[in-house]
Design an enzyme around this catalytic site. Structure first.
Site, PDB file in Angstrom:
ATOM      1  N   ASP A   1       0.279  -7.075   4.626  1.00 33.24           N
ATOM      2  CA  ASP A   1      -0.495  -8.319   4.754  1.00 33.24           C
ATOM      3  C   ASP A   1       0.377  -9.538   5.055  1.00 33.24           C
ATOM      4  O   ASP A   1       0.033 -10.361   5.900  1.00 33.24           O
ATOM      5  CB  ASP A   1      -1.306  -8.582   3.477  1.00 33.24           C
ATOM      6  CG  ASP A   1      -2.492  -7.628   3.334  1.00 33.24           C
ATOM      7  OD1 ASP A   1      -2.768  -6.878   4.289  1.00 33.24           O
ATOM      8  OD2 ASP A   1      -3.136  -7.635   2.261  1.00 33.24           O
TER       9      ASP A   1
ATOM     10  N   GLN B   1      -3.260 -21.985  19.019  1.00 32.75           N
ATOM     11  CA  GLN B   1      -4.142 -20.981  18.405  1.00 32.75           C
ATOM     12  C   GLN B   1      -4.153 -19.697  19.236  1.00 32.75           C
ATOM     13  O   GLN B   1      -4.581 -18.647  18.749  1.00 32.75           O
ATOM     14  CB  GLN B   1      -5.560 -21.539  18.272  1.00 32.75           C
ATOM     15  CG  GLN B   1      -5.642 -22.656  17.253  1.00 32.75           C
ATOM     16  CD  GLN B   1      -7.007 -23.319  17.168  1.00 32.75           C
ATOM     17  OE1 GLN B   1      -8.001 -22.742  17.576  1.00 32.75           O
ATOM     18  NE2 GLN B   1      -7.035 -24.527  16.654  1.00 32.75           N
ATOM     19  N   CYS B   2      -3.723 -19.778  20.493  1.00 33.58           N
ATOM     20  CA  CYS B   2      -3.646 -18.567  21.329  1.00 33.58           C
ATOM     21  C   CYS B   2      -2.495 -17.695  20.829  1.00 33.58           C
ATOM     22  O   CYS B   2      -1.438 -18.191  20.475  1.00 33.58           O
ATOM     23  CB  CYS B   2      -3.361 -18.920  22.788  1.00 33.58           C
ATOM     24  SG  CYS B   2      -4.694 -19.821  23.552  1.00 33.58           S
TER      25      CYS B   2
ATOM     26  N   THR C   1       0.815  -1.215   0.000  1.00 28.21           N
ATOM     27  CA  THR C   1       0.000   0.000   0.000  1.00 28.21           C
ATOM     28  C   THR C   1       0.851   1.269   0.000  1.00 28.21           C
ATOM     29  O   THR C   1       0.473   2.282  -0.589  1.00 28.21           O
ATOM     30  CB  THR C   1      -0.917   0.010   1.242  1.00 28.21           C
ATOM     31  OG1 THR C   1      -1.746  -1.138   1.169  1.00 28.21           O
ATOM     32  CG2 THR C   1      -1.780   1.247   1.304  1.00 28.21           C
TER      33      THR C   1
ATOM     34  N   ASP D   1       1.383  -6.505  -4.635  1.00 25.08           N
ATOM     35  CA  ASP D   1       0.624  -6.534  -3.392  1.00 25.08           C
ATOM     36  C   ASP D   1       1.168  -7.749  -2.655  1.00 25.08           C
ATOM     37  O   ASP D   1       1.364  -8.811  -3.252  1.00 25.08           O
ATOM     38  CB  ASP D   1      -0.867  -6.731  -3.726  1.00 25.08           C
ATOM     39  CG  ASP D   1      -1.738  -6.669  -2.481  1.00 25.08           C
ATOM     40  OD1 ASP D   1      -2.584  -5.767  -2.415  1.00 25.08           O
ATOM     41  OD2 ASP D   1      -1.581  -7.536  -1.583  1.00 25.08           O
ATOM     42  N   SER D   2       1.424  -7.621  -1.352  1.00 26.30           N
ATOM     43  CA  SER D   2       2.147  -8.699  -0.664  1.00 26.30           C
ATOM     44  C   SER D   2       1.346  -9.994  -0.551  1.00 26.30           C
ATOM     45  O   SER D   2       1.890 -11.019  -0.153  1.00 26.30           O
ATOM     46  CB  SER D   2       2.617  -8.234   0.709  1.00 26.30           C
ATOM     47  OG  SER D   2       1.558  -8.213   1.631  1.00 26.30           O
ATOM     48  N   SER D   3       0.077  -9.970  -0.922  1.00 24.30           N
ATOM     49  CA  SER D   3      -0.673 -11.234  -0.959  1.00 24.30           C
ATOM     50  C   SER D   3      -0.124 -12.154  -2.044  1.00 24.30           C
ATOM     51  O   SER D   3      -0.385 -13.351  -2.037  1.00 24.30           O
ATOM     52  CB  SER D   3      -2.159 -10.970  -1.207  1.00 24.30           C
ATOM     53  OG  SER D   3      -2.648 -10.167  -0.160  1.00 24.30           O
TER      54      SER D   3
HETATM   55  N1  ASP Z   1      -2.687  -5.386   0.486  1.00 24.30           N
HETATM   56  C1  ASP Z   1      -1.537  -4.603   0.906  1.00 24.30           C
HETATM   57  C2  ASP Z   1      -0.301  -5.498   0.832  1.00 24.30           C
HETATM   58  O1  ASP Z   1      -0.045  -6.256   1.708  1.00 24.30           O
HETATM   59  C3  ASP Z   1      -1.743  -4.083   2.288  1.00 24.30           C
HETATM   60  C4  ASP Z   1      -0.606  -3.245   2.804  1.00 24.30           C
HETATM   61  O2  ASP Z   1       0.336  -2.916   2.135  1.00 24.30           O
HETATM   62  O3  ASP Z   1      -0.657  -2.856   3.965  1.00 24.30           O
HETATM   63  O4  ASP Z   1       0.407  -5.416  -0.143  1.00 24.30           O
END
Ligand code: ASP
EC number: 3.5.1.1
Length: 339
Positions: free
Chosen positions: A89, A274-275, A12, A56-58
């Site tokens: 992300d 999971q905690c 972002t 985008d880091s996804s």
């Molecule tokens: N979707 C964006 C990413 O991870 C979110 C961010 O940058 O905060 O690339």
């Protein structure tokens, strides 16, 4: 004058809203620089490496982690520190992976990004970027103050392999509840000297090989034998099992038998909780005693991000599942506390 290498991967921080579609899309690094004239005033030289494909880091993956680690190695002797601009992300995954890939690191590798684009009026990007550079450049007695892979976000510096993305809508995007923050910025930039790792004398070593043959088994009351068997029988070498509380699972015989069969067939199973706060204590309850007996690895207080990337790292280094299991339980880069 010291030198910092900024590596721009995307996120972002470097996005702009498309005037027509209103969708956020990555922009190039020159456009980012135009938004931060303050960069000129820093008392260090900035070099920039921009990834050819800004993402985008996804869309992050282990191949890009290897590329990133290789880039750090190739500039290791020329610069004083690194700042990696990365989407928030999956930032904690990349920071965790790099912490394992960069052994005996003696220079700062500081990840940062932002929740709002750098061109937005209320952006958090400028502070994150400027302070990340200051931290990467910080020295005492000619030695880096933070020779670790870290995440700097919203006035706090976290150990990378101890943090996770906690909030997608506040500037306070990250937390590391199982380890103290390494520095806090306010009027002053204060380092928690006793919590920061000190490098030994051993030379820096790069490990580029990660193996993604990893599956995740997240438990819930009512999980069926079919689902457990499908995960354990998947074509993988390691399974990260997210358990209840202090590492507990059902004691149903079918469940224990499936785990045991997987381990006997050469797979490694790692127990993390999971905690988000606290640690796995195998053997504390009846519901985890059997796990210990059949050879499930204790993940202690590791984050999910550190567990998955540590598994990929160890599978890339070792063939023997017993050795992988042994090292999963050892603190390699400050990612866990043996209790
Ligand atoms: N979707 C964006 C990413 O991870 C979110 C961010 O940058 O905060 O690339």
């Amino acid at each position: 004058m010291s030198q910092i290498l900024i590596i721009y991967t995307g996120g972002t921080i470097g996005m702009m809203s498309d005037p027509v579609t209103k969708v956020l899309k990555p922009i190039n690094f020159e456009q980012i620089m135009d938004n931060v004239p303050e960069l000129e005033k820093l008392n260090c030289k900035i070099k920039v490496h921009s990834f050819e494909e800004i993402i985008d880091s996804s869309n992050m993956n282990p191949e890009i982690w290897s590329e990133l680690a290789g880039l750090i190695e190739s500039h290791y002797d020329d610069v004083d520190g690194f700042v990696i601009l990365h989407g928030s992300d999956t930032m904690a995954y990349t920071a965790s992976a790099l912490s394992f890939m960069l052994e005996n690191l003696a220079k700062p590798v500081i990840f940062t990004g932002s929740q709002l684009p750098i061109s937005a009026i209320r952006t958090d990007a400028k502070e994150n970027l400027m302070t990340a550079i200051e931290i990467a450049n910080a020295k005492k007695n000619d030695r880096a103050r933070v020779p670790e892979v870290c995440i700097y976000f919203d006035y706090k510096l976290f150990r990378g392999n101890r943090s996770f993305k906690y909030n997608s809508s506040k500037f306070e995007a990250f937390r590391s509840p199982n380890y103290p923050i390494l520095a806090e910025s306010g009027v002053h930039l204060r380092f928690s000297v006793n919590d920061i790792r000190r490098p030994g004398e051993e030379p820096f070593v790069l490990h580029k090989n990660l193996v993604n043959e990893v599956a995740v088994l997240k438990l819930y009351p009512g999980i069926s034998p079919t689902v457990v068997a499908a995960t354990l029988n998947a074509d993988v070498r390691g399974i990260v099992m997210e358990t209840f509380g202090a590492g507990n699972t059902t004691t149903d015989q079918w469940f224990i038998d499936l785990l045991k069969d997987a381990i006997d067939s050469g797979k490694v199973i790692l127990d993390i909780s999971q905690c988000k706060v606290g640690t796995v204590e195998l053997g504390r309850y009846e519901t985890s005693k059997q796990l210990k007996d059949i050879g499930v690895a204790n993940g202690y207080d590791m984050t999910f991000e550190a567990a998955v990337t540590k598994m990929m790292y160890l599978l890339g280094q070792l063939d023997d599942p017993k050795e992988v299991k042994r090292l999963l339980e050892v603190d390699l880069r400050g990612e866990l506390t043996v209790s």
